[in-house]
Design a protein around this motif. Structure first.
Motif, PDB file in Angstrom:
ATOM      1  N   TYR A 165      16.396   5.362 -44.845  1.00  0.00           N
ATOM      2  CA  TYR A 165      17.241   6.745 -44.319  1.00  0.00           C
ATOM      3  C   TYR A 165      17.018   7.826 -45.476  1.00  0.00           C
ATOM      4  N   VAL A 166      16.586   8.879 -45.404  1.00  0.00           N
ATOM      5  CA  VAL A 166      16.164   9.901 -46.148  1.00  0.00           C
ATOM      6  C   VAL A 166      17.078  11.034 -45.937  1.00  0.00           C
ATOM      7  N   CYS A 167      17.625  11.664 -46.862  1.00  0.00           N
ATOM      8  CA  CYS A 167      18.333  13.113 -46.603  1.00  0.00           C
ATOM      9  C   CYS A 167      18.430  13.787 -48.047  1.00  0.00           C
ATOM     10  N   GLY A 168      17.727  15.044 -47.864  1.00  0.00           N
ATOM     11  CA  GLY A 168      17.770  15.895 -49.103  1.00  0.00           C
ATOM     12  C   GLY A 168      17.028  17.083 -48.870  1.00  0.00           C
ATOM     13  N   PRO A 169      16.569  17.912 -49.815  1.00  0.00           N
ATOM     14  CA  PRO A 169      15.788  19.159 -49.612  1.00  0.00           C
ATOM     15  C   PRO A 169      14.483  18.632 -48.880  1.00  0.00           C
ATOM     16  N   PRO A 170      13.862  19.681 -48.056  1.00  0.00           N
ATOM     17  CA  PRO A 170      12.818  19.463 -47.352  1.00  0.00           C
ATOM     18  C   PRO A 170      11.717  19.073 -48.041  1.00  0.00           C
ATOM     19  N   GLY A 171      11.481  19.389 -49.282  1.00  0.00           N
ATOM     20  CA  GLY A 171      10.194  18.984 -49.980  1.00  0.00           C
ATOM     21  C   GLY A 171      10.298  17.657 -50.614  1.00  0.00           C
ATOM     22  N   MET A 172      11.633  17.118 -50.666  1.00  0.00           N
ATOM     23  CA  MET A 172      11.667  15.792 -51.003  1.00  0.00           C
ATOM     24  C   MET A 172      11.548  14.780 -49.711  1.00  0.00           C
ATOM     25  N   ILE A 173      12.184  15.313 -48.666  1.00  0.00           N
ATOM     26  CA  ILE A 173      11.826  14.539 -47.290  1.00  0.00           C
ATOM     27  C   ILE A 173      10.158  14.530 -47.030  1.00  0.00           C
ATOM     28  N   ASP A 174       9.478  15.592 -47.130  1.00  0.00           N
ATOM     29  CA  ASP A 174       7.964  15.419 -46.766  1.00  0.00           C
ATOM     30  C   ASP A 174       7.337  14.591 -47.769  1.00  0.00           C
ATOM     31  N   HIS A 175       7.773  14.392 -48.800  1.00  0.00           N
ATOM     32  CA  HIS A 175       7.009  13.791 -49.879  1.00  0.00           C
ATOM     33  C   HIS A 175       7.494  12.134 -49.681  1.00  0.00           C
ATOM     34  N   LEU A 176       8.615  11.873 -49.417  1.00  0.00           N
ATOM     35  CA  LEU A 176       8.844  10.392 -49.540  1.00  0.00           C
ATOM     36  C   LEU A 176       8.622  10.187 -47.876  1.00  0.00           C
ATOM     37  N   GLN A 177       8.461  10.866 -47.017  1.00  0.00           N
ATOM     38  CA  GLN A 177       7.827  10.474 -45.763  1.00  0.00           C
ATOM     39  C   GLN A 177       6.447  10.045 -45.831  1.00  0.00           C
ATOM     40  N   ALA A 178       5.665  10.732 -46.601  1.00  0.00           N
ATOM     41  CA  ALA A 178       4.149  10.473 -46.883  1.00  0.00           C
ATOM     42  C   ALA A 178       3.942   9.209 -47.689  1.00  0.00           C
ATOM     43  N   LEU A 179       4.791   9.314 -48.778  1.00  0.00           N
ATOM     44  CA  LEU A 179       4.953   7.763 -49.432  1.00  0.00           C
ATOM     45  C   LEU A 179       5.022   6.768 -48.593  1.00  0.00           C
ATOM     46  N   LEU A 180       6.216   6.713 -47.911  1.00  0.00           N
ATOM     47  CA  LEU A 180       6.723   5.302 -46.950  1.00  0.00           C
ATOM     48  C   LEU A 180       5.375   5.152 -45.911  1.00  0.00           C
ATOM     49  N   ARG A 181       4.918   6.399 -45.376  1.00  0.00           N
ATOM     50  CA  ARG A 181       4.023   5.863 -44.299  1.00  0.00           C
ATOM     51  C   ARG A 181       2.664   5.600 -45.021  1.00  0.00           C
ATOM     52  N   HIS A 182       2.309   5.825 -46.162  1.00  0.00           N
ATOM     53  CA  HIS A 182       0.931   5.370 -46.642  1.00  0.00           C
ATOM     54  C   HIS A 182       1.503   3.964 -47.128  1.00  0.00           C
ATOM     55  N   GLU A 183       2.643   3.476 -47.237  1.00  0.00           N
ATOM     56  CA  GLU A 183       2.732   2.016 -47.619  1.00  0.00           C
ATOM     57  C   GLU A 183       3.166   1.201 -46.363  1.00  0.00           C
ATOM     58  N   GLY A 184       2.833   1.918 -45.298  1.00  0.00           N
ATOM     59  CA  GLY A 184       2.996   1.104 -43.973  1.00  0.00           C
ATOM     60  C   GLY A 184       4.068   0.992 -43.346  1.00  0.00           C
ATOM     61  N   VAL A 185       5.344   1.771 -43.783  1.00  0.00           N
ATOM     62  CA  VAL A 185       6.494   1.789 -43.216  1.00  0.00           C
ATOM     63  C   VAL A 185       6.310   2.690 -41.889  1.00  0.00           C
ATOM     64  N   PRO A 186       6.338   2.040 -40.466  1.00  0.00           N
ATOM     65  CA  PRO A 186       6.343   2.955 -39.363  1.00  0.00           C
ATOM     66  C   PRO A 186       7.512   4.032 -39.092  1.00  0.00           C
ATOM     67  N   ALA A 187       6.985   5.121 -38.503  1.00  0.00           N
ATOM     68  CA  ALA A 187       7.787   6.148 -38.301  1.00  0.00           C
ATOM     69  C   ALA A 187       9.263   5.665 -37.657  1.00  0.00           C
ATOM     70  N   ASN A 188       9.283   4.631 -36.773  1.00  0.00           N
ATOM     71  CA  ASN A 188      10.642   4.329 -36.127  1.00  0.00           C
ATOM     72  C   ASN A 188      11.494   3.652 -37.108  1.00  0.00           C
ATOM     73  N   ARG A 189      11.105   3.441 -38.396  1.00  0.00           N
ATOM     74  CA  ARG A 189      12.042   2.980 -39.410  1.00  0.00           C
ATOM     75  C   ARG A 189      12.080   3.859 -40.412  1.00  0.00           C
ATOM     76  N   ILE A 190      11.997   5.040 -40.379  1.00  0.00           N
ATOM     77  CA  ILE A 190      12.119   6.321 -41.240  1.00  0.00           C
ATOM     78  C   ILE A 190      12.943   7.311 -40.818  1.00  0.00           C
ATOM     79  N   HIS A 191      14.308   7.154 -41.043  1.00  0.00           N
ATOM     80  CA  HIS A 191      15.376   8.205 -40.315  1.00  0.00           C
ATOM     81  C   HIS A 191      15.473   9.345 -41.510  1.00  0.00           C
ATOM     82  N   THR A 192      15.592  10.634 -40.816  1.00  0.00           N
ATOM     83  CA  THR A 192      15.762  11.802 -41.709  1.00  0.00           C
ATOM     84  C   THR A 192      16.772  12.654 -40.796  1.00  0.00           C
ATOM     85  N   GLU A 193      17.335  13.693 -41.281  1.00  0.00           N
ATOM     86  CA  GLU A 193      18.146  14.456 -40.793  1.00  0.00           C
ATOM     87  C   GLU A 193      18.405  15.767 -41.308  1.00  0.00           C
TER      88      GLU A 193
END
Length: 433
Positions: free
Chosen positions: A400-428
């Motif tokens: 679960y990720v919540c914060g400024p847009p730049g932070m969210i974009d960075h963390l999503q890219a990092l997590l996806r690179h580590e193999g975390v599927p999109a359906n396990r990454i929750h943002t708002e």
């Protein structure tokens, strides 16, 4: 927006296709008439999308989970509006092409007839009105002010009426348009005229806790029956204090920081504009209106094996820490004490980690809750190695990720690179909700 389906999607698809099922079979598709019929089909889809977007503006508390949460509803609403706009342009172009084989003059007259053909010009008026309130939201003109955007959207009602005048005077099947237009206009009337009086509940500011120079937490007490909420949900808050420098009677979304079931509603607010700056300076005793709750941030999609719950990773920064504060406070009530959670608090510097002391105290009292602070001014952006050092199984968790847009974009890219599927990454995000 994820492709996962929700129960409400079936309803949306049915409403969208109803005019097609009713109106299109009567069109002539043989010979040279097919292009004209295609133009009519595109026009039907345009108005259907426009009406459905109007219906989604109702924002009735408790209904958004049917569609995956209010953020997803807004995303669908925006794409329907944009699609309607593009389909109207395609409708006009196809009409011109359908009559072009006869002559250029005939084609021009079809699109721009004499002024006596008022039903066609009603369609043009609807298109121009759509252009005024849709185009500024497409990022062509830079960032749009929230309240300017809301005022522009008031034009959606006259645009709908003009589009219906155009369609009803030319369509052979009127009942379907009367039905859908009644639903769309009722939704707009509820949102703009009735909900401020019927959906918003009165609260009073009991205390204002200053967390930083530009951040406060409001403690709100209901005047009558208050709302009930779940962890991670948010509300719309409308100040009713005329003495505020800005924001009087302006609604804005804020995440709830209270544990579920608390009698006291707590909301963290950071000054990022005129309205929030004024709200940071609100005084105890001031009255506000609360509408909600909304959101499905902490709804997990059952990604673990049957009968189990996957461990969670929380990543919060800035005022985006508030849903995790709510979750941490909820753990103190024992509601979710057994679920293993690792929270990373991302802040620029120590004084900006304004909830950290409380979160550390909660972690000390809960064996399955751990907190780590990461200061970006000192350590740079958070890295995969930092996450792995403090939470070795981070890639196996529900995130679960919540914060400024730049932070969210960075963390999503990092997590996806580590193999975390999109359906396990929750943002708002609350952009133009």
């Amino acid at each position: 927006m994820r492709l996962k389906g929700y129960p409400g999607d079936v309803l949306l698809l049915g409403v969208f296709l109803l005019p097609v099922v009713v109106a299109v079979p009567g069109l002539p598709w043989g010979g040279q008439a097919w292009l004209y019929s295609l133009a009519e089909l595109v026009g039907v889809l345009a108005l259907s999308a426009f009406l459905l977007a109007g219906m989604l503006s109702a924002r009735i508390p408790g209904t958004d989970p049917w569609f995956g949460g209010l953020v997803r509803v807004w995303t669908i609403h925006r794409w329907l509006g944009f699609s309607a706009f593009m389909l109207v342009m395609a409708h006009v172009l196809l009409l011109a092409l359908a009559t072009l084989p006869f002559s250029i003059g005939r084609s021009i007259e079809t699109v721009f007839p004499p002024l006596s053909d008022w039903e066609v010009w009603a369609g043009w008026a609807a298109f121009v009105t759509m252009l005024i309130f849709i185009a500024p939201t497409l990022d062509f003109f830079g960032t749009l002010h929230y309240q300017h955007w809301k005022r522009l959207h008031l034009l959606s009602a006259p645009a709908l009426v003009l589009a219906l005048i155009h369609t009803l005077t030319l369509s052979s099947v009127a009942w379907v348009w009367w039905l859908l237009s009644a639903l769309a206009l009722a939704a707009i009337a509820w949102r703009k005229l009735l909900s401020p009086w019927l959906a918003r509940k009165p609260y009073v500011v009991d205390e204002v806790d200053t967390l930083a120079r530009d951040v406060v937490e409001l403690r709100l007490r209901p005047l009558g029956k208050g709302i009930r909420w779940q962890v991670g949900q948010f509300v719309y808050l409308t100040p009713m204090d005329r003495s505020l420098a800005a924001g009087y009677r302006e609604e804005h979304p804020y995440t709830i920081a209270s544990a579920a079931g608390d009698d006291e509603l707590r909301i963290g607010i950071k000054a990022v504009g005129d309205a929030t700056q004024a709200l940071v300076n609100i005084k105890p005793g001031a009255e506000v209106r609360i509408e909600g709750p909304y959101g499905t941030f902490f709804e997990t999609a059952g990604s673990g094996p049957p009968g189990s719950q996957r461990k969670q990773l929380w990543l919060g920064g800035g005022i985006g820490i508030t849903p995790f504060v709510s979750g941490a406070r909820d753990r103190m009530s024992g509601a979710a004490a057994g679920l293993d959670v690792c929270l990373f608090y991302l802040a620029n510097r120590p004084e900006r980690a304004y909830y950290l002391d409380e979160l550390v105290r909660i972690a000390e009292a809960c064996d399955t809750f751990t907190v780590f602070a990461h200061y970006m001014n000192e350590e740079g952006a958070i890295t995969r190695d930092y996450l792995a050092q403090h939470c070795p199984d981070f890639a196996e968790r529900e995130v679960y990720v919540c914060g400024p847009p730049g932070m969210i974009d960075h963390l999503q890219a990092l997590l996806r690179h580590e193999g975390v599927p999109a359906n396990r990454i929750h943002t708002e995000a609350f952009d133009f909700l």
